[in-house]
Motif scaffolding. Structure first.
Motif, mmCIF file in Angstrom:
data_model
loop_
_atom_site.group_PDB
_atom_site.id
_atom_site.type_symbol
_atom_site.label_atom_id
_atom_site.label_comp_id
_atom_site.label_asym_id
_atom_site.label_seq_id
_atom_site.Cartn_x
_atom_site.Cartn_y
_atom_site.Cartn_z
ATOM 1 N N ARG A 3 0.834 -1.206 0.000
ATOM 2 C CA ARG A 3 0.000 0.000 0.000
ATOM 3 C C ARG A 3 0.870 1.258 0.000
ATOM 4 O O ARG A 3 0.570 2.236 -0.674
ATOM 5 C CB ARG A 3 -0.905 0.016 1.234
ATOM 6 C CG ARG A 3 -2.154 -0.834 1.099
ATOM 7 C CD ARG A 3 -3.200 -0.416 2.129
ATOM 8 N NE ARG A 3 -4.291 -1.382 2.164
ATOM 9 C CZ ARG A 3 -4.431 -2.334 3.063
ATOM 10 N NH1 ARG A 3 -3.521 -2.474 4.017
ATOM 11 N NH2 ARG A 3 -5.461 -3.158 3.044
ATOM 12 N N THR A 58 -1.593 -7.930 -7.660
ATOM 13 C CA THR A 58 -1.897 -8.144 -6.244
ATOM 14 C C THR A 58 -3.255 -7.531 -5.924
ATOM 15 O O THR A 58 -3.790 -6.709 -6.684
ATOM 16 C CB THR A 58 -0.839 -7.522 -5.318
ATOM 17 O OG1 THR A 58 -1.059 -6.102 -5.236
ATOM 18 C CG2 THR A 58 0.567 -7.801 -5.817
ATOM 19 N N ILE A 59 -3.796 -7.904 -4.792
ATOM 20 C CA ILE A 59 -5.109 -7.413 -4.372
ATOM 21 C C ILE A 59 -5.099 -5.906 -4.143
ATOM 22 O O ILE A 59 -6.154 -5.271 -4.090
ATOM 23 C CB ILE A 59 -5.575 -8.172 -3.111
ATOM 24 C CG1 ILE A 59 -7.088 -8.021 -2.921
ATOM 25 C CG2 ILE A 59 -4.789 -7.728 -1.878
ATOM 26 C CD1 ILE A 59 -7.689 -8.963 -1.903
ATOM 27 N N TYR A 64 -6.768 -5.410 -10.207
ATOM 28 C CA TYR A 64 -7.367 -6.584 -9.556
ATOM 29 C C TYR A 64 -8.880 -6.530 -9.755
ATOM 30 O O TYR A 64 -9.509 -5.485 -9.567
ATOM 31 C CB TYR A 64 -7.032 -6.569 -8.067
ATOM 32 C CG TYR A 64 -7.323 -7.871 -7.353
ATOM 33 C CD1 TYR A 64 -6.343 -8.849 -7.221
ATOM 34 C CD2 TYR A 64 -8.580 -8.132 -6.798
ATOM 35 C CE1 TYR A 64 -6.592 -10.046 -6.547
ATOM 36 C CE2 TYR A 64 -8.844 -9.320 -6.129
ATOM 37 C CZ TYR A 64 -7.846 -10.276 -6.016
ATOM 38 O OH TYR A 64 -8.106 -11.461 -5.364
ATOM 39 N N SER A 66 -12.644 -6.293 -9.337
ATOM 40 C CA SER A 66 -13.430 -5.815 -8.195
ATOM 41 C C SER A 66 -14.402 -6.879 -7.689
ATOM 42 O O SER A 66 -14.625 -6.981 -6.477
ATOM 43 C CB SER A 66 -14.189 -4.542 -8.574
ATOM 44 O OG SER A 66 -14.995 -4.764 -9.722
ATOM 45 N N LYS A 69 -12.649 -9.322 -5.447
ATOM 46 C CA LYS A 69 -12.269 -8.715 -4.172
ATOM 47 C C LYS A 69 -13.403 -8.806 -3.145
ATOM 48 O O LYS A 69 -13.176 -8.734 -1.935
ATOM 49 C CB LYS A 69 -11.880 -7.249 -4.395
ATOM 50 C CG LYS A 69 -11.032 -6.645 -3.295
ATOM 51 C CD LYS A 69 -10.663 -5.203 -3.591
ATOM 52 C CE LYS A 69 -9.597 -5.095 -4.655
ATOM 53 N NZ LYS A 69 -9.109 -3.710 -4.805
ATOM 54 N N GLU A 70 -14.634 -8.992 -3.628
ATOM 55 C CA GLU A 70 -15.805 -9.023 -2.738
ATOM 56 C C GLU A 70 -15.970 -10.354 -2.004
ATOM 57 O O GLU A 70 -16.707 -10.425 -1.030
ATOM 58 C CB GLU A 70 -17.081 -8.759 -3.553
ATOM 59 C CG GLU A 70 -17.175 -7.363 -4.131
ATOM 60 C CD GLU A 70 -18.398 -7.218 -5.036
ATOM 61 O OE1 GLU A 70 -19.182 -8.188 -5.136
ATOM 62 O OE2 GLU A 70 -18.544 -6.148 -5.643
ATOM 63 N N PRO A 74 -10.493 -13.845 -1.074
ATOM 64 C CA PRO A 74 -9.882 -13.567 -2.381
ATOM 65 C C PRO A 74 -8.391 -13.881 -2.375
ATOM 66 O O PRO A 74 -7.727 -13.703 -1.348
ATOM 67 C CB PRO A 74 -10.119 -12.065 -2.573
ATOM 68 C CG PRO A 74 -10.223 -11.529 -1.182
ATOM 69 C CD PRO A 74 -10.883 -12.606 -0.381
ATOM 70 N N LEU A 76 -4.546 -13.284 -2.734
ATOM 71 C CA LEU A 76 -3.758 -12.053 -2.595
ATOM 72 C C LEU A 76 -3.036 -11.708 -3.888
ATOM 73 O O LEU A 76 -2.782 -10.544 -4.178
ATOM 74 C CB LEU A 76 -2.747 -12.199 -1.461
ATOM 75 C CG LEU A 76 -3.325 -12.353 -0.055
ATOM 76 C CD1 LEU A 76 -2.210 -12.530 0.955
ATOM 77 C CD2 LEU A 76 -4.194 -11.157 0.308
ATOM 78 N N GLU A 178 -3.778 -18.467 -9.260
ATOM 79 C CA GLU A 178 -3.247 -17.883 -8.022
ATOM 80 C C GLU A 178 -1.947 -18.563 -7.621
ATOM 81 O O GLU A 178 -1.313 -18.172 -6.639
ATOM 82 C CB GLU A 178 -4.269 -17.978 -6.888
ATOM 83 C CG GLU A 178 -4.550 -19.374 -6.383
ATOM 84 C CD GLU A 178 -5.498 -19.386 -5.193
ATOM 85 O OE1 GLU A 178 -5.293 -18.606 -4.246
ATOM 86 O OE2 GLU A 178 -6.467 -20.161 -5.225
#
Length: 270
Positions: A3, A58-59, A64, A66, A69-70, A74, A76, A178
């Protein structure tokens, strides 16, 4: 870390004390991060992926998907080969079913997904025998777009008989996993793969599934993820349709045509 710096370059500029306090790392983890051989191996691997046209998403990345991601768990990281823009589409339908497909199953699959492909729906499946590979091939023959989700790494396509299909999908469509490229197939990895197939999609279509079919796992996961589940009915005398009939009893929508699916996914027709 990602991040704050997606390149992770700044991480290697921090002192040991800063790494431990800023990221709450143990001393042994800091030692591993500082290991020059591991750093070099990581950089070499990254360059190798680039040379082989493998993109790592990456997440935390904007690319990535969407929808994925929910879901509850999910992945990584996704390893991607091909047109990664397909992950951003809204009109995505996953298709799974028996490995031992009947003539009726083949015809039902073609009848239902061909109109959807013509309306711009991307078809997701798992490159397996039977319904999976048929879904990919019908999509490619119909000039549509398809995504194949692997239960192994790119260097170990399973089943081997579908390696040529995988190569075409990687060059003209999208191949994802993955698992790192050198990961060999293992039984436990395929149920994990199934949650990605359903997680990428607005809905999951199941065409022929026996009572204990692995396809039912995908259907169950789709339901847990809050996605629509569609099942194609068949003869009550046909063992291949016992699983799909059970899904219909559980609340899956009976699908006899593309319209049955589009009615439920009407927000994404255009």
């Amino acid at each position: 870390m990602i991040r704050e710096d997606s390149t992770l370059e700044k991480v290697f500029q921090l002192s040991n004390h800063q790494l431990k306090t800023q990221y709450l790392l143990s001393q042994s983890t800091v030692v591993q991060i500082r290991d020059k051989k591991k750093q070099e191996a990581f950089l070499n691997k990254s360059q190798k992926y680039k040379n082989e046209n493998i993109e790592v998403i990456t997440i935390f990345d904007a690319g990535y998907p969407s929808l994925l991601k929910e879901i509850f768990d999910p992945p990584l990281v996704l390893y991607v080969k091909g047109d990664s823009s397909l992950l951003q589409g809204e009109k995505i339908l996953s298709v799974v079913g028996t490995r031992d497909v009947s003539i009726n199953g083949r015809r039902s699959l073609e009848k239902i997904i061909t109109p959807m492909i013509e309306q711009g729906w991307t078809i997701v499946s798992g490159l397996a025998y039977g319904i999976d590979i048929l879904a990919h091939r019908i999509t490619m023959t119909s000039n549509g777009q398809t995504i194949a989700v692997l239960g192994s790494g790119f260097n170990h396509i399973y089943p081997r008989e579908h390696a040529e299909d995988a190569q075409r999908i990687a060059s003209e469509h999208l191949l994802i996993s993955e698992f790192p490229p050198d990961r060999k197939p293992a039984k436990w990895q395929f149920p994990m793969r199934n949650r990605i197939i359903s997680g990428l999609s607005r809905g999951t279509l199941i065409v022929e599934a026996r009572e204990k079919s692995g396809s039912l796992i995908t259907g169950d996961q789709a339901l847990q993820q809050g996605r629509e589940v569609f099942a194609v009915p068949g003869s009550i005398l046909e063992p291949r349709t016992m699983g799909t009939h059970h899904l219909i009893q559980q609340g899956a929508k009976l699908a006899a045509s593309a319209e049955d699916i589009l009615e439920e996914l009407s927000d994404f027709k255009s």
